[in-house]
Design a protein around this motif. Structure first.
Motif, PDB file in Angstrom:
ATOM      1  N   VAL A 146       0.838  -1.211   0.000  1.00 10.21           N
ATOM      2  CA  VAL A 146       0.000   0.000   0.000  1.00 10.21           C
ATOM      3  C   VAL A 146       0.868   1.254   0.000  1.00 10.21           C
ATOM      4  O   VAL A 146       0.588   2.220  -0.721  1.00 10.21           O
ATOM      5  CB  VAL A 146      -0.950  -0.007   1.219  1.00 10.21           C
ATOM      6  N   ALA A 147       1.936   1.249   0.790  1.00 13.61           N
ATOM      7  CA  ALA A 147       2.805   2.420   0.876  1.00 13.61           C
ATOM      8  C   ALA A 147       3.446   2.733  -0.466  1.00 13.61           C
ATOM      9  O   ALA A 147       3.502   3.895  -0.894  1.00 13.61           O
ATOM     10  CB  ALA A 147       3.873   2.197   1.942  1.00 13.61           C
ATOM     11  N   ALA A 151       2.658   6.064  -2.632  1.00 13.46           N
ATOM     12  CA  ALA A 151       3.737   6.992  -2.960  1.00 13.46           C
ATOM     13  C   ALA A 151       3.848   7.194  -4.472  1.00 13.46           C
ATOM     14  O   ALA A 151       4.038   8.324  -4.949  1.00 13.46           O
ATOM     15  CB  ALA A 151       5.060   6.477  -2.392  1.00 13.46           C
ATOM     16  N   VAL A 152       3.730   6.110  -5.235  1.00  7.44           N
ATOM     17  CA  VAL A 152       3.805   6.225  -6.699  1.00  7.44           C
ATOM     18  C   VAL A 152       2.638   7.051  -7.227  1.00  7.44           C
ATOM     19  O   VAL A 152       2.811   7.917  -8.103  1.00  7.44           O
ATOM     20  CB  VAL A 152       3.824   4.821  -7.338  1.00  7.44           C
ATOM     21  N   ALA A 153       1.424   6.795  -6.698  1.00  5.06           N
ATOM     22  CA  ALA A 153       0.255   7.552  -7.149  1.00  5.06           C
ATOM     23  C   ALA A 153       0.406   9.031  -6.836  1.00  5.06           C
ATOM     24  O   ALA A 153       0.089   9.899  -7.666  1.00  5.06           O
ATOM     25  CB  ALA A 153      -1.005   6.986  -6.492  1.00  5.06           C
ATOM     26  N   LEU A 154       0.893   9.353  -5.639  1.00  5.55           N
ATOM     27  CA  LEU A 154       1.091  10.758  -5.278  1.00  5.55           C
ATOM     28  C   LEU A 154       2.162  11.409  -6.141  1.00  5.55           C
ATOM     29  O   LEU A 154       2.047  12.578  -6.516  1.00  5.55           O
ATOM     30  CB  LEU A 154       1.477  10.861  -3.796  1.00  5.55           C
ATOM     31  N   TRP A 155       3.208  10.659  -6.454  1.00  9.30           N
ATOM     32  CA  TRP A 155       4.265  11.186  -7.325  1.00  9.30           C
ATOM     33  C   TRP A 155       3.723  11.480  -8.723  1.00  9.30           C
ATOM     34  O   TRP A 155       4.027  12.512  -9.323  1.00  9.30           O
ATOM     35  CB  TRP A 155       5.417  10.191  -7.392  1.00  9.30           C
ATOM     36  N   ILE A 156       2.894  10.575  -9.249  1.00 12.05           N
ATOM     37  CA  ILE A 156       2.296  10.782 -10.574  1.00 12.05           C
ATOM     38  C   ILE A 156       1.382  12.009 -10.566  1.00 12.05           C
ATOM     39  O   ILE A 156       1.358  12.798 -11.517  1.00 12.05           O
ATOM     40  CB  ILE A 156       1.520   9.523 -11.014  1.00 12.05           C
ATOM     41  N   PRO A 162       5.992  12.733  -1.738  1.00 13.43           N
ATOM     42  CA  PRO A 162       5.314  11.428  -1.791  1.00 13.43           C
ATOM     43  C   PRO A 162       5.979  10.369  -0.914  1.00 13.43           C
ATOM     44  O   PRO A 162       5.301   9.476  -0.392  1.00 13.43           O
ATOM     45  CB  PRO A 162       5.382  11.055  -3.274  1.00 13.43           C
ATOM     46  N   LEU A 163       7.327  10.456  -0.737  1.00  7.58           N
ATOM     47  CA  LEU A 163       8.009   9.475   0.111  1.00  7.58           C
ATOM     48  C   LEU A 163       7.523   9.559   1.548  1.00  7.58           C
ATOM     49  O   LEU A 163       7.288   8.531   2.210  1.00  7.58           O
ATOM     50  CB  LEU A 163       9.520   9.695   0.051  1.00  7.58           C
ATOM     51  N   LEU A 164       7.365  10.772   2.055  1.00  7.79           N
ATOM     52  CA  LEU A 164       6.888  10.948   3.426  1.00  7.79           C
ATOM     53  C   LEU A 164       5.511  10.331   3.604  1.00  7.79           C
ATOM     54  O   LEU A 164       5.262   9.620   4.586  1.00  7.79           O
ATOM     55  CB  LEU A 164       6.846  12.437   3.771  1.00  7.79           C
ATOM     56  N   TRP A 165       4.611  10.580   2.656  1.00  8.75           N
ATOM     57  CA  TRP A 165       3.245  10.064   2.785  1.00  8.75           C
ATOM     58  C   TRP A 165       3.207   8.553   2.585  1.00  8.75           C
ATOM     59  O   TRP A 165       2.341   7.879   3.160  1.00  8.75           O
ATOM     60  CB  TRP A 165       2.322  10.775   1.806  1.00  8.75           C
ATOM     61  N   GLY A 166       4.134   8.008   1.798  1.00  7.25           N
ATOM     62  CA  GLY A 166       4.234   6.553   1.698  1.00  7.25           C
ATOM     63  C   GLY A 166       4.682   5.938   3.013  1.00  7.25           C
ATOM     64  O   GLY A 166       4.140   4.904   3.448  1.00  7.25           O
ATOM     65  N   LEU A 167       5.671   6.557   3.665  1.00  9.55           N
ATOM     66  CA  LEU A 167       6.107   6.079   4.974  1.00  9.55           C
ATOM     67  C   LEU A 167       4.974   6.173   5.990  1.00  9.55           C
ATOM     68  O   LEU A 167       4.792   5.276   6.824  1.00  9.55           O
ATOM     69  CB  LEU A 167       7.309   6.904   5.448  1.00  9.55           C
ATOM     70  N   LEU A 168       4.221   7.261   5.919  1.00 10.20           N
ATOM     71  CA  LEU A 168       3.083   7.421   6.829  1.00 10.20           C
ATOM     72  C   LEU A 168       2.046   6.325   6.598  1.00 10.20           C
ATOM     73  O   LEU A 168       1.499   5.761   7.549  1.00 10.20           O
ATOM     74  CB  LEU A 168       2.457   8.803   6.632  1.00 10.20           C
TER      75      LEU A 168
END
Length: 286
Positions: A146-147, A151-156, A162-168
């Motif tokens: 999911v992370a 992160a990939v979706a937010l980057w796109i 996006p890395l921070l939100w993936g870690l979250l």
């Protein structure tokens, strides 16, 4: 050596996680002040919409009096700083587990020696160990999936950090039931400040779809009833352990409650009548 190497690997990964959180939070702190003008325009737009609905200026000022950017920055800093503290607590937990692993062999022998005298206790502890290991492994694997997808979706979509939100998203995956919402709010708010309501809505939709498909449809097929807790008991355990231990308690709520169930219910034949009330089935005896 067979125990030391995996634990050191996990410890290094957790240190990398904490380091990434610290760096990402520092980037967020530097980034947020640049949104001051957009934030004021957003507040102005909200004020105009409320006025069009017939709400008086005094009421609007009362509602929006605490919605200044400084308060938002302070809220996010405190929240993400708490996550960094959770990461540090995880390191402490791993160090504790490392010490416990050194005693694993004699402890295992001692528990097996209890078998003839306390078979139900031994069976309950064995069931707890199997179920908790399965729960943590599956939660970690699907949390990582999911992370990465988040992160990939937010980057796109062009959402900052996006890395921070993936870690979250990875960390909050361990929080039962409400973790998804906790992981969604910060990136949605930042998307709102960065690009407006359309981008924020897109973040909500993407997170909701990924969460539903992976965490609500696929993941339960693998976890099953490994934790042995019903949805109601899981929610209650979240509130209790979060109150007692703070953020780390929210993340470890399910394992801690499963351990309490093993000791208080599964280990005693006279209390197994309560198994249907907490969910799942009594563990099989070895």
């Amino acid at each position: 050596m067979l125990i030391t190497v995996p634990l050191l690997t996990v410890l290094l990964l957790l240190l990398a996680l904490v380091g990434s959180l610290v760096v990402s939070v520092a980037q967020l702190v530097r980034l947020l002040p640049s949104y001051a003008d957009r934030y004021q325009r957003l507040i102005g737009s909200i004020t105009q919409q409320l006025a069009n609905l017939g709400i008086t200026q005094d009421q609007i000022r009362t509602m929006l009096s605490k919605l200044d950017l400084g308060s938002l920055i302070g809220l996010l800093q405190g929240f993400l700083g708490g996550l960094a503290g959770v990461g540090s607590a995880f390191v402490v937990v791993v160090l504790l587990l490392f010490g416990m692993s050194l005693d694993a062999s004699p402890t295992h022998d001692a528990i097996r020696a209890l078998g003839p005298a306390r078979p139900h206790l031994v069976g309950a502890l064995a069931g707890f160990a199997r179920g908790t290991c399965n729960y943590l492994i599956v939660s970690s694997v699907f949390g990582l999936i999911v992370a990465v997808l988040d992160a990939v979706a937010l980057w796109i979509m062009g959402v900052p950090l996006p890395l921070l939100w993936g870690l979250l998203a990875f960390i909050t995956n361990y929080i039962p039931n409400v973790g998804f919402v906790i992981g969604l709010v910060p990136p949605a708010l930042l998307a709102l400040l960065d690009s407006g309501p359309g981008k924020a809505l897109a973040v909500v939709v993407v997170y909701s779809v990924l969460n539903f498909v992976i965490q609500s449809v696929i993941q339960p097929k693998f976890t099953g009833e490994s934790a042995g807790l019903s949805t109601t008991v899981t929610m209650l355990s979240l509130f209790v352990w979060a109150y007692v231990l703070g953020p780390i308690g929210a993340i470890l709520a399910v394992p801690l409650s499963a351990f309490a169930r093993a000791l208080l219910i599964d280990a005693d034949p006279e209390t197994r009548w309560a198994v249907p009330l907490v969910g799942g089935h009594a563990p099989a005896r070895e």
